[in-house]
Design a protein around this motif. Structure first.
Motif: not given
Length: 417
Positions: A184-185, A192-195, A199, A202
């Protein structure tokens, strides 16, 4: 059981009392209610039901430390150490004559008798322990002082085994938490970006698995299975677990080597289960040739080794299938769910830089080594316990002859008075 100690029929030294189900059960311990002790209670230590105090006079209460047996069912004959609880109707209290037989010694003797009791069950509908068989067991009767030494040592070993089991479980949970965090990180402290897979950092790419890996399904058996040790070894889905491959049982098939074609495994290949628990994945890490895999497995090999690490991908598949559940419904909609090559190829996966993939793998490998260390210690202790159990009970060896100072006495849950 051949023994240097005198032996007596167990039935002459114990009182056997079958448990009874109370008329009323509650779901908390308020008002002094005590646990209702089923086999599950003894296995996991958690009470799901309790017996209120006004029902206790009609119940069988197990004194702490006194052996209890599963009396009914497929596990009839399995023995536990009693707790302060009401005994379920499927179990029996075995209370020794304490001037002759120590509770712990009796408990460990009953452990050695499980197969005899389980094989000798009676009853056509629900099997149950034969009271005659139980009472007729010949138990060695060393002096009480020796019994107490023996049980104290064996309890210490049981406790040490339980410690390693708990440590392995805790470390396994640590790995799960680390995997959720890492995927996640990441490791670079990025935003972060949502996909579509949730998440991620980036800079991470999201790409279909089929664009990153060559996917080749395994060999169909077609009645070529060998019934011996000859033939070509191959892996089944039953060999592939999350994160590791079990080679304790390896099947073989009769097939010309040329018919295998490109389906020989290389070190670093990723195997993914088509059936069973779909998506279950592990890396073939052995540097050896001449082994293939069945058609219910997919072999993934990076199209560019500078882009994808197979151990990183195996870890991601575990996160995607088990933790984040982003691949729910990934299997083809058939009677038996399966993960076809085409469906696997279109699943999206995260792709950080190859350096970050390797760093994440190194972290997870370090945790895996810790888990494996605890499992190996547990296995060694279990083997020692089995070896000592019979020899101590029969007097073949004596506690005084042993040096087990490495076992921490603070782990002993039961100390004979």
């Amino acid at each position: 059981m051949n023994s240097v100690w005198p032996t007596r029929p167990l039935g002459a030294l114990v009182t056997i009392t079958k448990g009874r189900k109370p008329r009323r059960l509650v779901y908390d311990a308020q008002g002094g209610a005590i646990p209702y002790a089923t086999a599950d209670f003894f296995r996991n230590g958690k009470a799901l039901q309790f017996v209120p105090t006004d029902e206790l006079k009609n119940c069988v209460i197990t004194p702490k430390g006194c052996p209890v047996l599963i009396w009914d069912g497929s596990n009839a004959g399995e023995v536990f150490v009693g707790q302060n609880a009401v005994l379920a109707s499927t179990m029996a209290l075995i209370r020794p004559e304490d001037s002759i037989l120590e509770e712990g010694f009796c408990y460990f003797f009953l452990k050695t008798a499980f197969n005899k009791l389980n094989d000798g069950t009676t009853g056509s509908t629900i099997p149950h322990v034969s009271k005659l068989t139980l009472a007729a067991l010949q138990i060695p009767v060393p002096p009480l002082a020796e019994q107490k030494l023996i049980s104290k040592l064996l309890f210490k070993l049981e406790s040490a085994i339980a410690v390693q089991l708990r440590l392995a479980a805790v470390t396994d949970e640590l790995k799960r938490a680390a995997m959720r965090k890492l995927f996640t990180h990441g490791l670079r402290g990025e935003p972060q970006k949502d996909t579509e897979i949730g998440p991620v950092p980036e800079s991470w790419e999201i790409r279909p698995i089929g664009e990153v890996f060559e996917i080749v399904q395994g060999v169909s058996l077609k009645r070529n299975l060998s019934d011996g040790t000859d033939g070509i070894p191959f892996l089944r889905t039953s060999n592939v677990y999350w994160g590791h491959i079990d080679l304790s049982i390896v099947s073989r098939m009769h097939m010309p080597a040329e018919a295998i074609g490109e389906r020989w495994l290389r070190q670093g290949d990723l195997l993914v289960c088509e059936g069973g628990e779909i998506g279950r994945a592990a890396v073939w890490e052995r540097d050896e040739s001449g082994i293939t895999y069945q058609n219910h497995l997919h072999r993934l090999r990076p199209l560019d080794t500078g882009t994808a690490n197979t151990k990183f991908t195996a870890a991601w598949l575990e996160v995607g299938f088990c933790h984040r559940k982003v691949y729910e419904g990934a299997g083809n909609k058939t009677t038996i769910p399966n993960l076809s090559r085409a469906r696997l190829a279109e699943l999206s996966m995260p792709l950080p830089t190859i350096e970050e993939q390797r760093e994440i793998v190194a972290i997870l490998d370090a945790i895996d080594r810790k888990i494996e260390l605890h499992r190996k210690k547990k296995q060694v202790l279990e083997e020692l316990f089995k070896a000592l159990l019979h020899k101590l009970m029969t007097g073949e060896i004596r506690v005084a002859d042993l040096d087990l100072s490495a076992l921490d006495s603070s782990h002993t849950p039961h100390v004979a008075a």
